[in-house]
Design an enzyme around this catalytic site. Structure first.
Site, PDB file in Angstrom:
ATOM      1  N   ASP A  44      -2.884  23.557  -0.002  1.00  0.00           N
ATOM      2  CA  ASP A  44      -3.870  24.283   0.782  1.00  0.00           C
ATOM      3  C   ASP A  44      -3.870  25.763   0.429  1.00  0.00           C
ATOM      4  OD1 ASP A  44      -4.596  21.983   2.016  1.00  0.00           O
ATOM      5  OD2 ASP A  44      -3.544  22.386   3.901  1.00  0.00           O
ATOM      6  N   ALA A  45      -2.671  26.305   0.226  1.00  0.00           N
ATOM      7  CA  ALA A  45      -2.570  27.729  -0.097  1.00  0.00           C
ATOM      8  C   ALA A  45      -3.255  28.036  -1.421  1.00  0.00           C
ATOM      9  CB  ALA A  45      -1.101  28.142  -0.167  1.00  0.00           C
ATOM     10  N   TYR A  47      -5.570  26.253  -2.973  1.00  0.00           N
ATOM     11  CA  TYR A  47      -7.013  26.021  -2.874  1.00  0.00           C
ATOM     12  C   TYR A  47      -7.708  27.185  -2.159  1.00  0.00           C
ATOM     13  CZ  TYR A  47     -11.455  24.030  -1.404  1.00  0.00           C
ATOM     14  OH  TYR A  47     -12.788  23.825  -1.188  1.00  0.00           O
ATOM     15  N   SER A  93     -22.746  23.579   5.465  1.00  0.00           N
ATOM     16  CA  SER A  93     -21.709  24.572   5.730  1.00  0.00           C
ATOM     17  C   SER A  93     -22.370  25.946   5.785  1.00  0.00           C
ATOM     18  CB  SER A  93     -20.642  24.523   4.636  1.00  0.00           C
ATOM     19  OG  SER A  93     -21.236  24.763   3.370  1.00  0.00           O
ATOM     20  N   LEU A  94     -21.573  26.986   5.980  1.00  0.00           N
ATOM     21  CA  LEU A  94     -22.093  28.346   6.047  1.00  0.00           C
ATOM     22  C   LEU A  94     -21.496  29.187   4.936  1.00  0.00           C
ATOM     23  CD1 LEU A  94     -21.811  29.072   9.884  1.00  0.00           C
ATOM     24  CD2 LEU A  94     -23.905  28.609   8.606  1.00  0.00           C
ATOM     25  N   GLU A 127     -22.326  34.469  17.554  1.00  0.00           N
ATOM     26  CA  GLU A 127     -21.510  33.584  18.381  1.00  0.00           C
ATOM     27  C   GLU A 127     -20.150  33.369  17.732  1.00  0.00           C
ATOM     28  OE1 GLU A 127     -22.668  29.150  17.567  1.00  0.00           O
ATOM     29  OE2 GLU A 127     -24.472  30.363  17.297  1.00  0.00           O
ATOM     30  N   LYS A 129     -17.117  31.712  15.944  1.00  0.00           N
ATOM     31  CA  LYS A 129     -17.008  30.573  15.037  1.00  0.00           C
ATOM     32  C   LYS A 129     -15.783  29.755  15.453  1.00  0.00           C
ATOM     33  CE  LYS A 129     -16.808  29.248  10.171  1.00  0.00           C
ATOM     34  NZ  LYS A 129     -15.618  28.379  10.313  1.00  0.00           N
ATOM     35  N   ASP A 131     -12.922  27.153  15.491  1.00  0.00           N
ATOM     36  CA  ASP A 131     -12.130  26.511  14.440  1.00  0.00           C
ATOM     37  C   ASP A 131     -11.825  25.085  14.880  1.00  0.00           C
ATOM     38  OD1 ASP A 131     -10.739  26.108  12.143  1.00  0.00           O
ATOM     39  OD2 ASP A 131      -8.976  27.267  12.735  1.00  0.00           O
ATOM     40  N   ARG A 150     -19.335  15.479  10.283  1.00  0.00           N
ATOM     41  CA  ARG A 150     -20.170  16.045   9.222  1.00  0.00           C
ATOM     42  C   ARG A 150     -19.997  15.302   7.911  1.00  0.00           C
ATOM     43  NH1 ARG A 150     -19.454  22.280   7.587  1.00  0.00           N
ATOM     44  NH2 ARG A 150     -17.408  21.511   6.945  1.00  0.00           N
ATOM     45  N   GLU A 185     -19.052  21.687  17.906  1.00  0.00           N
ATOM     46  CA  GLU A 185     -17.686  21.678  17.410  1.00  0.00           C
ATOM     47  C   GLU A 185     -16.744  21.049  18.435  1.00  0.00           C
ATOM     48  OE1 GLU A 185     -15.868  23.214  13.744  1.00  0.00           O
ATOM     49  OE2 GLU A 185     -17.919  23.064  14.479  1.00  0.00           O
ATOM     50  N   TYR A 237     -23.920  24.096  19.691  1.00  0.00           N
ATOM     51  CA  TYR A 237     -24.495  25.344  19.188  1.00  0.00           C
ATOM     52  C   TYR A 237     -25.673  25.132  18.239  1.00  0.00           C
ATOM     53  CZ  TYR A 237     -21.401  24.179  15.261  1.00  0.00           C
ATOM     54  OH  TYR A 237     -20.756  23.525  14.233  1.00  0.00           O
ATOM     55  N   LYS A 301     -27.003  34.265  13.086  1.00  0.00           N
ATOM     56  CA  LYS A 301     -28.163  33.452  12.733  1.00  0.00           C
ATOM     57  C   LYS A 301     -29.445  34.214  13.063  1.00  0.00           C
ATOM     58  CE  LYS A 301     -25.726  29.168  13.972  1.00  0.00           C
ATOM     59  NZ  LYS A 301     -25.689  28.015  14.900  1.00  0.00           N
ATOM     60  N   LYS A 325     -15.968  36.224   8.718  1.00  0.00           N
ATOM     61  CA  LYS A 325     -14.596  35.836   9.000  1.00  0.00           C
ATOM     62  C   LYS A 325     -13.756  37.030   9.450  1.00  0.00           C
ATOM     63  CE  LYS A 325     -14.496  31.415   7.911  1.00  0.00           C
ATOM     64  NZ  LYS A 325     -13.477  30.954   6.978  1.00  0.00           N
ATOM     65  N   CYS A 430       3.379  26.044 -22.698  1.00  0.00           N
ATOM     66  CA  CYS A 430       2.968  25.201 -21.584  1.00  0.00           C
ATOM     67  C   CYS A 430       4.165  24.446 -21.017  1.00  0.00           C
ATOM     68  CB  CYS A 430       1.896  24.213 -22.048  1.00  0.00           C
ATOM     69  SG  CYS A 430       1.433  22.984 -20.799  1.00  0.00           S
ATOM     70  N   CYS A 433       3.625  20.446 -21.836  1.00  0.00           N
ATOM     71  CA  CYS A 433       3.656  19.824 -23.170  1.00  0.00           C
ATOM     72  C   CYS A 433       4.341  20.670 -24.226  1.00  0.00           C
ATOM     73  CB  CYS A 433       2.233  19.490 -23.629  1.00  0.00           C
ATOM     74  SG  CYS A 433       1.215  20.939 -24.005  1.00  0.00           S
ATOM     75  N   CYS A 448      -3.049  26.796 -21.990  1.00  0.00           N
ATOM     76  CA  CYS A 448      -2.363  25.890 -22.908  1.00  0.00           C
ATOM     77  C   CYS A 448      -3.318  25.481 -24.027  1.00  0.00           C
ATOM     78  CB  CYS A 448      -1.880  24.656 -22.146  1.00  0.00           C
ATOM     79  SG  CYS A 448      -1.309  23.305 -23.204  1.00  0.00           S
ATOM     80  N   CYS A 454      -1.929  17.490 -24.018  1.00  0.00           N
ATOM     81  CA  CYS A 454      -1.214  18.005 -22.854  1.00  0.00           C
ATOM     82  C   CYS A 454      -1.406  17.033 -21.696  1.00  0.00           C
ATOM     83  CB  CYS A 454      -1.738  19.386 -22.475  1.00  0.00           C
ATOM     84  SG  CYS A 454      -0.964  20.070 -20.992  1.00  0.00           S
TER      85      CYS A 454
END
Length: 707
Positions: A44-45, A47, A93-94, A127, A129, A131, A150, A185, A237, A301, A325, A430, A433, A448, A454
């Protein structure tokens, strides 16, 4: 200026364009792996860091935003175990903003698109957001008939029975339109979240990292009784399909939803322009710690629903809304190791392994280190960042999560640096390989050179090949690809279509493996056979060519029509001269970097041979054409130049494409019509020189029947 933006601000335009292309490809593959195969390629970090990096570059270079921008990707594919629901109106999505100036830019873009003056009234709603997890509720005749997540925006999961257990969701409505799709939500309050985790821990059950995960996991239970036992709540919403309008404005529609019995957020306010929007943002941010639910920003919006309809949508985001955000939250922890991951394009990406620390309510154990320059304390130009402090294993580092989700390392506490800490030596080979890892001039990333030899690149390319937007073979996801690659069953895409033939007893062998049975094995081979016939756009995307994302692949497919035409053109353009090269560059949305990547791939003997082996198995369908019966411009290439007075350039392009025309950014012998407004320059002259049909805006509108 925030520290996270320093390196971005120093990027050249060419470097920014190339990095956006690489990020689009890498994040598209990660999205598919995470959402479709439930087998994340990135933590997650990692990404989130890549996505924030993409957003930061787009904010710095808005004109370089790609058609396949990761900022425009929508959520998750429906999970197995739930019925699937096709959304009548897509759940999008936004777009995200992180800085105050981006909100002013958002307002400016909307005014420019609509042709509104800077001082013209343009109210917005603002408004919190929430989570949580997006949910759509479909009422017919005032009765809740269906509830769906969704999903990927087009198809969601049927969670009707679960939604009926949530107290905030009315089962019946009085005075509602005959058909009403309410969207909002699902969330969990802080107090309920803590109580749930305490109960789970007492029973030895699963605890959740944050309220959002708890809400999502609770709603997506196969047993509605489990959902009923969880304290879920719902804020309404928005709306999807309706048989009659709820109101003329966003705020009016929200009030109507409240009158119908839905919970709406009391912090929603009407704002007159960016100054008031930012003031309300600051007010909500100040109250954030006292709210009993998680929010990660403020959504703006356009209030007027007629203007919303006129503004319309991009591929996955509305033009009339944006999520602002909240800024990063910080924490200090120890850097325990630096690992190198090798991506599909061969990029070596450094990842910080951290002593786990809670940042903004989420346990963070990994963070991005961007590249070798960032670790060394310098930017791409060699100038100091973090006051020149490098990052070493054993350091105490400051971690922040931009937009509340993206772990990065912002600073180093030199007073706590171990005496034996050594500067980090970025590998020149690399780790997968052993091939040389080189860094080309102007590139921030070391790559690489092993290519298909590889294992990391080969496996990642295969995962991409079977991803949802590519061949999407049922039963053959990331986990299966890794298994078959390890066993030597598949080394390149064409091997997938030889599985049954090459392993004559393939069915027998496969059904004896863990996780497989006779039926699942048989289904896999049937699914592979089914994908021998496939659209051209999917084939191009599946090849995993550098800088060529899903949108670009479909663009190329529409332009060339057939595989033979596409392949012939790529080979003909190899010397980067002549009509084939000019034609490729003439496609609106294809730049020199992407074009060069395309022709280089087809010019490399090994890669071309691999592609030919694949294509020999396939029946590639010609690109589908839009239904443009009766359109006077269907199939024609149109160029707009100069100032348009009756519509904006974006509207002109959208109308032309809807009528089946191709809109190009340059004039060539293949151009059919040039629409020239006041101030037209070299493009108009070139059109005259080439004998291309010229017309003004009025003539164009008359031609398409919209005068």
């Amino acid at each position: 200026m925030s520290k996270s933006r320093t390196a971005v601000e120093d990027l050249s335009e060419d470097a920014a364009r190339e990095e956006l292309a690489a990020l689009a490809s890498q994040l598209a593959a990660a999205n598919t792996a995470y959402h479709a195969e439930d087998a994340p390629e990135l933590s997650d970090a990692e990404y989130d860091t890549l996505k924030r990096r993409n957003a930061a570059i787009e904010a710095r270079f808005p004109e370089l935003k790609r058609e396949d921008s990761p900022s425009d990707q929508v959520g998750a594919a429906p999970a197995d175990g739930f019925g699937k629901v096709n959304h009548a109106v897509r759940m999008l999505s936004l777009g995200n903003a992180f800085e105050a100036e981006e909100i002013a830019e958002f307002d400016t873009r909307i005014r420019r698109y609509l042709g509104l003056a800077d001082d013209a009234p343009l109210p917005y709603t603002a408004e919190p957001k929430i989570d949580g997890l997006s949910l759509s509720l479909r009422y017919e005749g005032g009765t809740l008939m269906q509830a769906a997540t969704r999903g990927d925006g087009a198809v969601g999961e049927n969670v009707t029975a679960n939604a009926r257990t949530i107290d905030d969701i009315p089962v019946t409505l009085s005075g509602a339109p005959e058909m009403l799709e309410v969207r909002g939500e699902v969330y969990m309050s802080h107090a309920d979240f803590q109580a749930l985790n305490a109960r789970q821990a007492e029973r030895g059950g699963k605890t959740f990292a944050n309220p959002r995960n708890a809400a999502a996991g609770s709603l997506r239970q196969l047993d509605p009784q489990i959902t009923k036992s969880r304290p879920l709540r719902f804020f309404a919403y928005a709306w999807g399909e309706v048989s009659e309008p709820l109101a003329d404005s966003q705020m009016g529609a929200i009030r109507r939803l409240e009158e119908l019995g839905f919970q709406t957020n009391p912090l929603t306010a009407l704002c007159d322009g960016p100054t008031e929007m930012l003031a309300h943002y600051a007010s909500i941010e100040e109250q954030r710690a006292t709210l009993d639910y998680d929010i990660d920003g403020v959504v703006y919006k356009v209030d007027d629903l007629d203007l919303q309809r006129r503004l319309g949508f991009r591929s996955t985001t509305p033009r009339w809304a944006i999520a602002h955000k909240f800024p990063a939250e910080l924490a200090w922890t120890r850097l325990e190791a630096i690992d190198i991951q090798v991506g599909r394009t061969g990029a070596l990406s450094p990842v910080a392994r951290l002593l786990p620390v809670t940042v903004g309510g989420v346990v963070v154990s990994n963070a991005t280190l961007h590249n070798e320059d960032y670790i060394a304390g310098r930017d791409a130009k060699g100038e100091a960042i973090r006051d020149g402090k490098d990052i070493r294993v054993g350091d105490w580092v400051q971690v922040y999560r931009a937009g509340d989700v993206i772990p990065k390392i912002a600073d180093v506490d030199l007073s706590k640096r171990p005496e034996d800490a050594k500067p980090y030596a970025f590998p020149a080979t690399c780790p997968e390989c052993g091939s040389d890892a080189i860094r080309e001039e102007g590139d921030a990333v070391r790559r690489c050179t092993g290519g298909i030899v590889c294992p990391a690149q080969a496996v990642e390319k295969l995962k991409h090949f079977v991803s949802r937007a590519a061949f999407d073979i049922e039963g053959l996801g990331a986990k299966q690809v890794e298994q078959f690659y390890r066993d030597g069953w598949i080394k390149e895409p064409s091997d997938i279509f030889d599985l049954e033939k090459n392993y004559g007893a393939g069915l027998q062998q496969l059904k004896n493996r863990e996780g497989w049975g006779e039926k699942s094995a048989s289904n896999l081979f049937a699914a592979i056979a089914e994908k021998r016939t496939i659209p051209l756009g999917r084939v191009i995307f599946a090849l995993g060519l550098r800088h060529v994302g899903e949108a670009a692949s479909n663009l190329l497919a529409r332009h060339y029509g057939t595989w033979d035409a596409f392949e012939t053109a790529m080979r003909a353009a190899a010397d980067e001269t002549g009509t084939a090269w000019d034609d490729l560059l003439g496609i609106d949305g294809v730049g020199a970097v992407m074009a060069r990547s395309l022709v280089t791939s087809f010019a490399q003997e090994a890669e071309r041979a691999s592609i030919e082996r694949l294509v020999a198995h396939l029946t590639i369908q010609a690109a589908a054409r839009p239904d443009t019966e009766g359109s006077p411009v269907a199939g024609k290439t149109v160029v707009f130049t100069g100032t348009l007075e009756r519509m904006t350039r974006a509207e002109a392009k959208a109308r032309a494409e809807a009528l089946g025309a191709k809109v190009s950014g340059s004039v060539s012998a293949r151009t059919d019509i040039v629409v020239a407004g006041p101030g037209a320059g070299s493009k108009e002259k070139k059109a005259r020189d080439l004998g291309v049909e010229l017309m003004d805006e009025d003539a164009w509108l008359a031609l398409i029947g919209q005068a």
